[in-house]
Write an enzyme that holds these catalytic residues in place. Structure first.
Site, PDB file in Angstrom:
ATOM      1  N   PRO A  18       0.794  -1.233   0.000  1.00 42.45           N
ATOM      2  CA  PRO A  18       0.000   0.000   0.000  1.00 42.45           C
ATOM      3  C   PRO A  18       0.824   1.280   0.000  1.00 42.45           C
ATOM      4  O   PRO A  18       1.866   1.358   0.646  1.00 42.45           O
ATOM      5  CB  PRO A  18      -0.822  -0.102   1.291  1.00 42.45           C
ATOM      6  CG  PRO A  18      -0.134  -1.122   2.125  1.00 42.45           C
ATOM      7  CD  PRO A  18       0.526  -2.076   1.177  1.00 42.45           C
ATOM      8  N   ASN A  19       0.289   2.248  -0.733  1.00 39.19           N
ATOM      9  CA  ASN A  19       0.829   3.606  -0.852  1.00 39.19           C
ATOM     10  C   ASN A  19       2.045   3.704  -1.765  1.00 39.19           C
ATOM     11  O   ASN A  19       2.486   4.806  -2.078  1.00 39.19           O
ATOM     12  CB  ASN A  19       1.158   4.215   0.535  1.00 39.19           C
ATOM     13  CG  ASN A  19      -0.092   4.351   1.400  1.00 39.19           C
ATOM     14  OD1 ASN A  19      -1.033   5.034   1.003  1.00 39.19           O
ATOM     15  ND2 ASN A  19      -0.124   3.684   2.534  1.00 39.19           N
ATOM     16  N   ARG A  59       4.528  10.918  -2.814  1.00 43.43           N
ATOM     17  CA  ARG A  59       4.404  10.606  -1.394  1.00 43.43           C
ATOM     18  C   ARG A  59       5.711  10.896  -0.641  1.00 43.43           C
ATOM     19  O   ARG A  59       6.737  10.267  -0.930  1.00 43.43           O
ATOM     20  CB  ARG A  59       4.092   9.108  -1.288  1.00 43.43           C
ATOM     21  CG  ARG A  59       4.125   8.556   0.087  1.00 43.43           C
ATOM     22  CD  ARG A  59       4.181   7.035   0.075  1.00 43.43           C
ATOM     23  NE  ARG A  59       4.053   6.550   1.433  1.00 43.43           N
ATOM     24  CZ  ARG A  59       4.390   5.334   1.810  1.00 43.43           C
ATOM     25  NH1 ARG A  59       4.854   4.469   0.938  1.00 43.43           N
ATOM     26  NH2 ARG A  59       4.254   4.968   3.058  1.00 43.43           N
ATOM     27  N   TYR A  63      11.004   8.973   0.415  1.00 46.67           N
ATOM     28  CA  TYR A  63      10.939   7.930  -0.609  1.00 46.67           C
ATOM     29  C   TYR A  63      11.473   8.365  -1.974  1.00 46.67           C
ATOM     30  O   TYR A  63      11.503   7.556  -2.901  1.00 46.67           O
ATOM     31  CB  TYR A  63       9.492   7.437  -0.740  1.00 46.67           C
ATOM     32  CG  TYR A  63       8.970   6.831   0.544  1.00 46.67           C
ATOM     33  CD1 TYR A  63       9.546   5.669   1.057  1.00 46.67           C
ATOM     34  CD2 TYR A  63       7.933   7.422   1.261  1.00 46.67           C
ATOM     35  CE1 TYR A  63       9.092   5.116   2.248  1.00 46.67           C
ATOM     36  CE2 TYR A  63       7.477   6.876   2.461  1.00 46.67           C
ATOM     37  CZ  TYR A  63       8.062   5.730   2.940  1.00 46.67           C
ATOM     38  OH  TYR A  63       7.627   5.168   4.125  1.00 46.67           O
ATOM     39  N   ASN A 110       8.133  -5.566  -1.365  1.00 45.24           N
ATOM     40  CA  ASN A 110       8.083  -4.424  -0.449  1.00 45.24           C
ATOM     41  C   ASN A 110       6.684  -4.421   0.158  1.00 45.24           C
ATOM     42  O   ASN A 110       5.724  -3.950  -0.464  1.00 45.24           O
ATOM     43  CB  ASN A 110       8.367  -3.103  -1.158  1.00 45.24           C
ATOM     44  CG  ASN A 110       8.464  -1.953  -0.150  1.00 45.24           C
ATOM     45  OD1 ASN A 110       7.976  -2.059   0.972  1.00 45.24           O
ATOM     46  ND2 ASN A 110       9.089  -0.860  -0.548  1.00 45.24           N
ATOM     47  N   ALA A 127       3.488  -0.802   4.700  1.00 43.75           N
ATOM     48  CA  ALA A 127       3.071  -0.817   6.112  1.00 43.75           C
ATOM     49  C   ALA A 127       2.641  -2.204   6.585  1.00 43.75           C
ATOM     50  O   ALA A 127       2.694  -2.488   7.794  1.00 43.75           O
ATOM     51  CB  ALA A 127       1.950   0.195   6.338  1.00 43.75           C
ATOM     52  N   GLU A 138      12.698  -9.514   1.043  1.00 45.11           N
ATOM     53  CA  GLU A 138      11.988  -8.321   1.535  1.00 45.11           C
ATOM     54  C   GLU A 138      12.844  -7.092   1.256  1.00 45.11           C
ATOM     55  O   GLU A 138      14.052  -7.097   1.525  1.00 45.11           O
ATOM     56  CB  GLU A 138      11.754  -8.477   3.044  1.00 45.11           C
ATOM     57  CG  GLU A 138      11.059  -7.282   3.687  1.00 45.11           C
ATOM     58  CD  GLU A 138      10.939  -7.449   5.214  1.00 45.11           C
ATOM     59  OE1 GLU A 138      11.135  -8.583   5.721  1.00 45.11           O
ATOM     60  OE2 GLU A 138      10.666  -6.441   5.883  1.00 45.11           O
ATOM     61  N   HIS A 181      12.973  -2.592   1.336  1.00 51.31           N
ATOM     62  CA  HIS A 181      12.407  -1.296   1.717  1.00 51.31           C
ATOM     63  C   HIS A 181      13.256  -0.206   1.100  1.00 51.31           C
ATOM     64  O   HIS A 181      14.490  -0.321   1.050  1.00 51.31           O
ATOM     65  CB  HIS A 181      12.372  -1.140   3.238  1.00 51.31           C
ATOM     66  CG  HIS A 181      11.556  -2.189   3.901  1.00 51.31           C
ATOM     67  ND1 HIS A 181      10.172  -2.130   3.950  1.00 51.31           N
ATOM     68  CD2 HIS A 181      11.904  -3.358   4.484  1.00 51.31           C
ATOM     69  CE1 HIS A 181       9.714  -3.210   4.566  1.00 51.31           C
ATOM     70  NE2 HIS A 181      10.752  -3.976   4.885  1.00 51.31           N
ATOM     71  N   ARG A 218      13.705   4.697  11.741  1.00 52.66           N
ATOM     72  CA  ARG A 218      12.583   5.636  11.723  1.00 52.66           C
ATOM     73  C   ARG A 218      11.733   5.501  12.999  1.00 52.66           C
ATOM     74  O   ARG A 218      12.279   5.248  14.067  1.00 52.66           O
ATOM     75  CB  ARG A 218      11.781   5.412  10.433  1.00 52.66           C
ATOM     76  CG  ARG A 218      12.630   5.657   9.164  1.00 52.66           C
ATOM     77  CD  ARG A 218      11.857   5.396   7.893  1.00 52.66           C
ATOM     78  NE  ARG A 218      10.697   6.270   7.794  1.00 52.66           N
ATOM     79  CZ  ARG A 218       9.678   6.061   6.944  1.00 52.66           C
ATOM     80  NH1 ARG A 218       9.715   5.027   6.105  1.00 52.66           N
ATOM     81  NH2 ARG A 218       8.655   6.881   6.919  1.00 52.66           N
TER      82      ARG A 218
HETATM   83  C1  DQA Z   1       8.542   1.086   3.365  1.00 49.56           C
HETATM   84  C2  DQA Z   1       8.712   1.312   4.876  1.00 49.56           C
HETATM   85  C3  DQA Z   1       7.402   1.092   5.607  1.00 49.56           C
HETATM   86  O1  DQA Z   1       7.573   1.331   6.986  1.00 49.56           O
HETATM   87  C4  DQA Z   1       6.342   2.034   5.078  1.00 49.56           C
HETATM   88  O2  DQA Z   1       5.106   1.771   5.704  1.00 49.56           O
HETATM   89  C5  DQA Z   1       6.215   2.005   3.601  1.00 49.56           C
HETATM   90  C6  DQA Z   1       7.420   1.929   2.792  1.00 49.56           C
HETATM   91  C7  DQA Z   1       9.825   1.428   2.582  1.00 49.56           C
HETATM   92  O3  DQA Z   1       9.933   1.007   1.446  1.00 49.56           O
HETATM   93  O4  DQA Z   1      10.695   2.146   3.104  1.00 49.56           O
HETATM   94  O5  DQA Z   1       5.128   2.157   3.046  1.00 49.56           O
HETATM   95  O6  DQA Z   1       8.249  -0.289   3.154  1.00 49.56           O
END
Ligand code: DQA
Length: 143
Positions: free
Chosen positions: A12-13, A20, A25, A76, A79, A99, A101, A108
């Site tokens: 998500p997002n 964003r 990011y 990825n 959240a 995994e 990020h 963070r």
């Molecule tokens: C994320 C880190 C997560 O904590 C966050 O909720 C994201 C992006 C990253 O790629 O840094 O949506 O996965």
């Protein structure tokens, strides 16, 4: 696209990359990530397909397909990383999940320090922006 298939699954997002929180990011978009992964994949002999969803159910169903079709995954979880036991159980069924990020969640907010996904992933790459994905693809190519 030729080469071994790899699915690059984003939660998500992440469809809002570029718009964003660019200070966290970056300014590049999901389409930019798509192009970058396709190029890196090509160089590594992988057919990298980038997908994104805001839906936990859809992400889980993609992982079920990866398990059934024996497809390696760069994931990825966004959240969902921090609380989705359902996603974790899906990852545990897939043959090879790295995994990734963009940011380093451990550096963070406190709630980001826990990944419920990491214990069932093959490995984790975090904190390198788009390069986290490049490194994950390289790891899969040599796995
Ligand atoms: C994320 C880190 C997560 O904590 C966050 O909720 C994201 C992006 C990253 O790629 O840094 O949506 O996965």
């Amino acid at each position: 696209m030729t080469g071994r298939p790899v699915w690059v699954l984003n939660g998500p997002n992440l469809g809002r990359l570029g718009a964003r929180e660019p200070e966290v990011y970056g300014h590049a978009s999901l389409d930019d990530l798509r192009a970058a992964c396709a190029g890196w994949g090509r160089d590594l002999g992988l057919a990298a397909e980038v997908r994104q969803t805001d839906s936990e159910a859809e992400l889980i169903s993609w992982l079920h397909q990866a398990a059934d079709q024996r497809v390696a995954v760069v994931l990825n979880p966004a959240a969902f990383t921090h609380y989705s036991y359902a996603l974790r159980d899906a990852v545990a069924q897939a043959p090879l999940v790295v995994e990734v990020h963009l940011s380093n969640p451990a550096a963070r907010e406190a709630f980001r320090a826990l990944s419920v996904i990491s214990p069932v992933a093959k490995g984790v790459i975090a904190g390198f922006g788009f390069d986290s994905y490049r490194l994950a693809l390289a790891a899969i190519a040599s796995a």
